[in-house]
Design a protein around this motif. Structure first.
Motif, PDB file in Angstrom:
ATOM      1  N   SER A   1      33.237 114.238 -36.778  1.00 24.74           N
ATOM      2  CA  SER A   1      33.613 114.031 -35.388  1.00 24.74           C
ATOM      3  C   SER A   1      33.082 115.157 -34.508  1.00 24.74           C
ATOM      4  N   ARG A   2      33.261 116.397 -34.932  1.00 23.47           N
ATOM      5  CA  ARG A   2      32.815 117.482 -34.053  1.00 23.47           C
ATOM      6  C   ARG A   2      31.314 117.734 -34.132  1.00 23.47           C
ATOM      7  N   GLU A   3      30.656 117.213 -35.164  1.00 23.61           N
ATOM      8  CA  GLU A   3      29.201 117.360 -35.245  1.00 23.61           C
ATOM      9  C   GLU A   3      28.470 116.107 -34.753  1.00 23.61           C
ATOM     10  N   THR A   4      29.218 115.161 -34.245  1.00 28.62           N
ATOM     11  CA  THR A   4      28.579 113.967 -33.688  1.00 28.62           C
ATOM     12  C   THR A   4      27.777 114.359 -32.455  1.00 28.62           C
ATOM     13  N   VAL A   5      26.544 113.903 -32.403  1.00 31.64           N
ATOM     14  CA  VAL A   5      25.705 114.188 -31.242  1.00 31.64           C
ATOM     15  C   VAL A   5      25.690 112.922 -30.382  1.00 31.64           C
ATOM     16  N   VAL A   6      26.258 113.030 -29.198  1.00 32.02           N
ATOM     17  CA  VAL A   6      26.350 111.846 -28.350  1.00 32.02           C
ATOM     18  C   VAL A   6      24.997 111.593 -27.691  1.00 32.02           C
ATOM     19  N   MET A   7      24.529 110.357 -27.804  1.00 34.19           N
ATOM     20  CA  MET A   7      23.238 109.962 -27.246  1.00 34.19           C
ATOM     21  C   MET A   7      23.473 109.279 -25.901  1.00 34.19           C
ATOM     22  N   TRP A   8      22.427 109.302 -25.084  1.00 33.11           N
ATOM     23  CA  TRP A   8      22.617 108.775 -23.732  1.00 33.11           C
ATOM     24  C   TRP A   8      22.997 107.300 -23.703  1.00 33.11           C
ATOM     25  N   THR A   9      22.414 106.531 -24.618  1.00 34.84           N
ATOM     26  CA  THR A   9      22.735 105.099 -24.627  1.00 34.84           C
ATOM     27  C   THR A   9      24.219 104.883 -24.919  1.00 34.84           C
ATOM     28  N   GLN A  10      24.765 105.743 -25.756  1.00 37.18           N
ATOM     29  CA  GLN A  10      26.173 105.587 -26.138  1.00 37.18           C
ATOM     30  C   GLN A  10      27.097 105.883 -24.960  1.00 37.18           C
ATOM     31  N   LEU A  11      26.753 106.912 -24.201  1.00 43.69           N
ATOM     32  CA  LEU A  11      27.613 107.263 -23.071  1.00 43.69           C
ATOM     33  C   LEU A  11      27.547 106.188 -21.983  1.00 43.69           C
ATOM     34  N   VAL A  12      26.342 105.715 -21.682  1.00 38.66           N
ATOM     35  CA  VAL A  12      26.211 104.670 -20.661  1.00 38.66           C
ATOM     36  C   VAL A  12      26.947 103.409 -21.143  1.00 38.66           C
ATOM     37  N   ALA A  13      26.805 103.081 -22.428  1.00 37.52           N
ATOM     38  CA  ALA A  13      27.504 101.920 -22.973  1.00 37.52           C
ATOM     39  C   ALA A  13      29.017 102.093 -22.853  1.00 37.52           C
ATOM     40  N   HIS A  14      29.476 103.302 -23.118  1.00 41.67           N
ATOM     41  CA  HIS A  14      30.919 103.545 -23.051  1.00 41.67           C
ATOM     42  C   HIS A  14      31.451 103.319 -21.638  1.00 41.67           C
ATOM     43  N   VAL A  15      30.755 103.876 -20.666  1.00 42.99           N
ATOM     44  CA  VAL A  15      31.221 103.745 -19.284  1.00 42.99           C
ATOM     45  C   VAL A  15      31.202 102.265 -18.863  1.00 42.99           C
ATOM     46  N   LEU A  16      30.165 101.554 -19.259  1.00 39.57           N
ATOM     47  CA  LEU A  16      30.089 100.127 -18.926  1.00 39.57           C
ATOM     48  C   LEU A  16      31.195  99.330 -19.633  1.00 39.57           C
ATOM     49  N   TYR A  17      31.395  99.646 -20.900  1.00 34.40           N
ATOM     50  CA  TYR A  17      32.397  98.899 -21.662  1.00 34.40           C
ATOM     51  C   TYR A  17      33.803  99.192 -21.123  1.00 34.40           C
ATOM     52  N   ARG A  18      34.011 100.430 -20.745  1.00 33.18           N
ATOM     53  CA  ARG A  18      35.303 100.811 -20.176  1.00 33.18           C
ATOM     54  C   ARG A  18      35.566  99.987 -18.921  1.00 33.18           C
ATOM     55  N   HIS A  19      34.500  99.757 -18.165  1.00 31.50           N
ATOM     56  CA  HIS A  19      34.652  98.947 -16.963  1.00 31.50           C
ATOM     57  C   HIS A  19      35.006  97.506 -17.332  1.00 31.50           C
ATOM     58  N   LEU A  20      34.385  97.020 -18.396  1.00 33.59           N
ATOM     59  CA  LEU A  20      34.706  95.673 -18.866  1.00 33.59           C
ATOM     60  C   LEU A  20      36.197  95.576 -19.216  1.00 33.59           C
ATOM     61  N   VAL A  21      36.716  96.622 -19.844  1.00 34.08           N
ATOM     62  CA  VAL A  21      38.139  96.639 -20.207  1.00 34.08           C
ATOM     63  C   VAL A  21      39.002  96.705 -18.944  1.00 34.08           C
ATOM     64  N   VAL A  22      38.575  97.515 -17.978  1.00 37.78           N
ATOM     65  CA  VAL A  22      39.316  97.605 -16.714  1.00 37.78           C
ATOM     66  C   VAL A  22      39.399  96.217 -16.065  1.00 37.78           C
ATOM     67  N   GLU A  23      38.282  95.482 -16.158  1.00 38.87           N
ATOM     68  CA  GLU A  23      38.200  94.172 -15.508  1.00 38.87           C
ATOM     69  C   GLU A  23      38.862  93.049 -16.316  1.00 38.87           C
ATOM     70  N   SER A  24      39.251  93.350 -17.536  1.00 39.64           N
ATOM     71  CA  SER A  24      39.883  92.292 -18.345  1.00 39.64           C
ATOM     72  C   SER A  24      41.169  92.806 -18.975  1.00 39.64           C
ATOM     73  N   PRO A  25      42.140  93.167 -18.121  1.00 35.36           N
ATOM     74  CA  PRO A  25      43.369  93.750 -18.672  1.00 35.36           C
ATOM     75  C   PRO A  25      44.133  92.724 -19.505  1.00 35.36           C
ATOM     76  N   GLY A  26      44.679  93.195 -20.608  1.00 36.10           N
ATOM     77  CA  GLY A  26      45.522  92.331 -21.431  1.00 36.10           C
ATOM     78  C   GLY A  26      44.767  91.294 -22.250  1.00 36.10           C
ATOM     79  N   VAL A  27      43.437  91.254 -22.109  1.00 41.00           N
ATOM     80  CA  VAL A  27      42.653  90.293 -22.892  1.00 41.00           C
ATOM     81  C   VAL A  27      42.388  90.916 -24.266  1.00 41.00           C
ATOM     82  N   ASP A  28      42.495  90.119 -25.330  1.00 40.22           N
ATOM     83  CA  ASP A  28      42.257  90.718 -26.643  1.00 40.22           C
ATOM     84  C   ASP A  28      40.759  90.933 -26.858  1.00 40.22           C
TER      85      ASP A  28
END
Lengths: 343, 573
Positions: B431-458
């Motif tokens: 976990s602490r030696e994981t090197v975060v890549m740019w694609t992963q961070l952009v994907a995370h922010v986008l996916y987080r938005h998807l979750v924000v937009e779909s509250p309570g959806v499984d």
């Protein structure tokens, strides 16, 4: 089959092997076995030392301020370095002191030493088990936790009883059996170290609750519901923290709590009673003469329950009660008002 | 599909270890990596393997009979359903054994065990050809591309190299120290596992960074790619056939990997056991063969050989993952365990390989391999001289961990305890030696938005929302910038690492580069820029890339996105 040997009858031969009086069985002379060390000169530490001495073992007990004189078999020291000659070392100090003390002790130890703690506590907001603390601050890896219905007085007096040692290492299991096991003490074992440690801690908390309920004057049926539901919550929390549910129905869990109910004279119950009678935690702790670990962990468990959303209403409310933010009656009312479903 | 000459070549290369005659092999010189002497030692290793396993499993007649029965039944079942060339050769042997077992006496059974272990050993044991190694080195860095694209091999062979591959893979961590430690003791590399390219990329990088070659067990299914098969056979890989269910086979594999470490061969194990289906950093480790490091060390101590064993955790971090689509589909189907062997993934499709390599070689630092601090097998850090260190910084003799009252011993239960503890320690290091890549961070922010937009959806409901949810580009850029700042704070606190591109690129460019990386390789667009919005097109791939960050979701969130981040964090459970 779970990995707890408690229920495994075949394994009990190990327990009885350690039980016989050594000279009669023709086994090795226990006085030639390595010294057993105990860190902590409180009642529990002395209970362990007395038990090992009764098994014919030489003991070295470390205490900052020794309360009792040495005996023929129990040497008392104030030098942690003196414990290095032992193979098995019991850590019998309250959890808040374990880290600093073990860190100093660790400077004298190596990979051959076996460490076993008997504390009913976990450390910090993240509820770190003490085996993890010991692993972090000492070079030792062969580590275990000894739980179950063990109380200082019964240990010192050699009253028949039993305990369970949680460890991944067979030599720790064997060493504890050799040092403590015998005709008056059955030492079972399990590899569910996390389960044993959470059980030890939460039974401590439930023991305080038991005393508190008694102090309030509740009846046996109420106590029984409290104990059973409390243990179900403990098991849930134990699983959350990496333990196995079945450990909680064994000696480390229910076995230990039953002893509290049966009145084994443990300080946690007396402490709970004093709180119910309106004494402050400080005064109550002073009176029972012990560091009450259950009290200290209640808030950390309540926070965990909130954070994770696990079902443990009683443990959650206990933190408020023990801190004096809620009365016992209010807690009872809150618990009884909850919707009830399948057990 | 391969056809004609390729299929002939394929058959030829896949036949059991293709080797150039050892008579012609060059002599091993002092100072050469340990593995250079492998071929000379191979017969001895197999001999020791057979002796050890027969001694362990053949001593007790009941156990012996059990193992033979189990192996024969399991192999008959497997081969009968496989109906391939292997079955033609071996099925009869197992059937005869199964029928004859009852009439054999103990000595005959022990002989049968010997035959089986020896056959298994011959199948498992790799080969190391110094000439193949040398040739590979000369072709490197072109070889990484070449082996992925067999049709271009001849062209690549004559080329002096493909310089772009060099900048494709970045190495981080205490590499100089590892070089020194490799001379003192035996390295046991335990990296995270994301792709079938992992071992190839690692092998390439070890050589480039002046680290010694390692032996490792590769799934037999990987050998179906003929070129890779050739290289694997001749570069020290041993074959692990996951289809073999016989318990005995596991014992033979363990004994083999133990013997290799004992003999000082630097080794590589993927402690997660299989590629991470979800894209998350592994939290539950099987350790399996890596656990033999403790036994190997104990065995050496017992015979007075104190050569240390060093556990080297590593993380393999891809901005673009070859098998992302198959892996995440498999995870979402919940079939990760059942489909232990995936045979129809991108790794076995040459078209996908070529597309991947074309894309990846155009990205700078598409892959970062990060080595963690080396440890002894008991989880203690080691210093530059290979000494194990206690928490107070004193040196400690690791032999004390396998000794009791001054005597070293073998104790499988004890060693299983150490292995379990290592299995609990490694995920924290990963976990602490994981090197975060740019694609992963952009994907995370986008996916987080998807979750924000779909509250309570499984989860599954959310994954179906293709092309429905978009985020204004300006906001995405802003949130990526904020998330990166938080990530840099986490890095300062020692909790994670930030990849070179992610660190040094403006947030708007990060967004562009992530979209660019996904475009052209993945068969479906991950996200698309439509007007001023970035629209999520493939929530599954987005999930795959963002999953690398689940452990940090809460720490990266703003007050507005905290609830969504908590939902994301819960994916890890």
């Amino acid at each position: 089959m779970n990995s707890t040997n408690e229920t495994d009858e075949t394994n009990e031969t190990d327990g009885t092997k350690a039980a016989g009086a050594p000279d009669e069985t023709g086994g090795p002379d226990p006085s030639s076995e390595p010294v057993v060390a105990v860190v902590g000169g409180g009642r529990f530490g002395w209970g362990l030392a007395d038990t090992a001495a009764r098994n014919g073992r030489r003991v070295v007990l470390w205490s900052r301020r020794p309360q009792r004189p040495a005996t023929d078999q129990i040497r008392v020291t104030q030098e942690l370095g003196d414990l290095a000659e032992a193979e098995l070392i019991f850590i019998a100090v309250p959890s808040p002191y374990v880290g600093a003390l073990a860190s100093q002790l660790g400077e004298h130890l190596d990979g051959q030493h076996l460490l076993v703690h008997v504390s009913r506590g976990m450390v910090g907001a993240e509820l770190r088990p003490l085996t993890a603390v010991l692993r972090q601050v000492t070079p030792c890896r062969r580590i275990g936790a000894l739980g179950g219905p063990l109380v200082a007085k019964a240990l010192s007096e050699g009253e028949p009883g039993g305990g369970v040692v949680g460890t991944l290492f067979p030599e720790v299991r064997e060493a504890v059996r050799e040092a403590l096991g015998g005709s008056s003490l059955r030492i079972y074992s399990t590899d569910d170290v996390a389960g044993v440690e959470v059980a030890m801690t939460l039974v401590g908390l439930l023991s305080v609750a038991t005393g508190y309920a008694r102090g309030m004057g509740v009846g046996p049926a109420t106590l029984a519901v409290m104990a059973t539901r409390g243990m179900a919550e403990a098991a849930r929390l134990g699983v959350l923290l990496g333990g196995k549910a079945e450990t909680f129905s064994g000696l480390a869990g229910f076995g230990d709590l039953l002893a509290a109910f049966a009145g084994d004279g443990r300080p946690e119950v007396a402490f709970g009673e004093a709180l119910a009678l309106g004494e402050s935690p400080e005064v109550a702790a002073k009176r029972v003469g012990a560091n009450i670990e259950g009290f200290a962990v209640a808030r950390s468990f309540a926070d965990l329950i909130e954070r994770v959303g696990v079902q443990a209403p009683m443990t959650h409310l206990l933190a408020d009660v023990l801190e004096g933010k809620m009365g016992g009656q209010a807690m009872m009312a809150a618990l009884m008002a909850r919707s009830v479903g399948a057990e | 599909m391969l056809a004609g000459p390729m299929s002939l070549l394929s058959r030829f290369l896949q036949s059991p270890p293709l080797r150039v005659p050892t008579l012609l092999a060059p002599k091993v010189r002092p100072g050469d990596p340990r593995i250079f002497s492998f071929n000379g030692e191979r017969p001895h290793i197999i001999h020791d393997l057979v002796t050890r396993v027969v001694e362990q499993q053949g001593r007790d007649p009941e156990r012996l009979l059990y193992h033979l029965n189990d192996a024969a039944n399991a192999e008959v079942r497997r081969l009968a359903s496989q109906r391939d060339a292997e079955a033609e050769v071996s099925l009869d042997f197992w059937r005869r054994l199964l029928h004859g077992l009852g009439k054999m006496d103990d000595d005959e059974r022990r002989e049968a065990l010997k035959t089986i272990v020896s056959r298994m050993g011959e199948d498992i044991a790799g080969n190391f050809d110094v000439r193949v190694f040398g040739a590979t080195r000369r072709m490197v860095p072109g070889v990484l591309t070449a082996i992925m694209n067999p049709s271009s091999l001849p062209r690549e062979l004559v080329r002096s190299g493909w310089p772009r591959v060099d900048s494709l893979v970045t190495a981080e961590g205490p590499i100089q120290r590892l070089r020194e430690l490799a001379k003192i003791g035996t390295l046991v590399l335990v990296p995270t596992h994301a792709s079938n390219l992992d071992s190839i990329a690692l092998g390439y990088l070890l050589d480039r960074e002046g680290l010694p070659p390692v032996v490792y067990g590769a799934g037999k299914n990987l050998f179906s790619n003929p070129i890779i098969s050739f290289f694997m056979h001749n570069l020290g890989a041993y074959r692990v056939d996951r289809r073999v269910r016989a318990r005995l086979y596991k014992d033979v594999l363990k004994a083999y990997s133990c013997l290799m470490i004992e003999r000082g061969y630097h080794s590589l194990f993927f402690p997660g056991g299989t590629r991470s289906r979800s894209g998350m950093v592994e939290t539950h480790l099987k350790l399996g063969l890596a656990g033999t490091a403790v036994e190997a060390f104990a065995r050496n101590v017992m015979v007075g050989d104190s050569r240390p064993v060093f556990i080297v955790p590593a993380t393999l971090n891809y901005a673009l993952c070859l098998e992302a689509e198959t892996l995440i589909d498999d995870w979402l189907k919940g079939a990760g365990q059942a489909r232990y062997i995936i045979e129809d993934d991108e790794f076995s499709s040459i078209d996908r390989m070529i597309a991947f390599m074309k894309k990846a070689t155009n990205l700078r630092s598409a892959m970062v391999i990060r080595f963690g601090e080396p440890l002894d097998p008991f989880g203690n850090p080691v210093d530059g001289d290979g000494r194990s260190l206690t928490p107070s910084g004193a040196s400690i003799d690791p032999a004390t961990y396998v000794s009791r009252r001054g005597v070293a011993s073998l104790d499988p239960a004890r060693d299983a305890g150490y292995t379990r503890e290592l299995g609990e320690l490694l995920p924290k290091i990963f976990s602490r030696e994981t090197v975060v890549m740019w694609t992963q961070l952009v994907a995370h922010v986008l996916y987080r938005h998807l979750v924000v937009e779909s509250p309570g959806v499984d989860l599954f409901g959310r994954q179906r929302r293709r092309g429905e949810v978009g985020l204004a580009r300006t906001r995405l850029v802003q949130e990526v910038g904020e998330a990166r700042d938080r990530l840099l704070e986490l890095e300062s606190a020692g909790e994670v690492r930030v990849g070179p591109v992610l660190r040094n690129t403006r947030p708007d460019e990060l967004v562009d580069q992530a979209l660019e990386a996904w475009r052209g390789y993945h068969t479906k667009p991950v996200a698309r820029e439509i007007g001023s919005e970035i629209v999520i097109e493939d929530p599954n791939l987005l999930l795959y890339y963002q999953n690398r960050l689940v452990g940090f979701a809460e720490a990266l969130a703003t007050p507005d996105t905290l609830a969504a981040a908590r939902e994301i964090a819960a994916l890890e459970a």
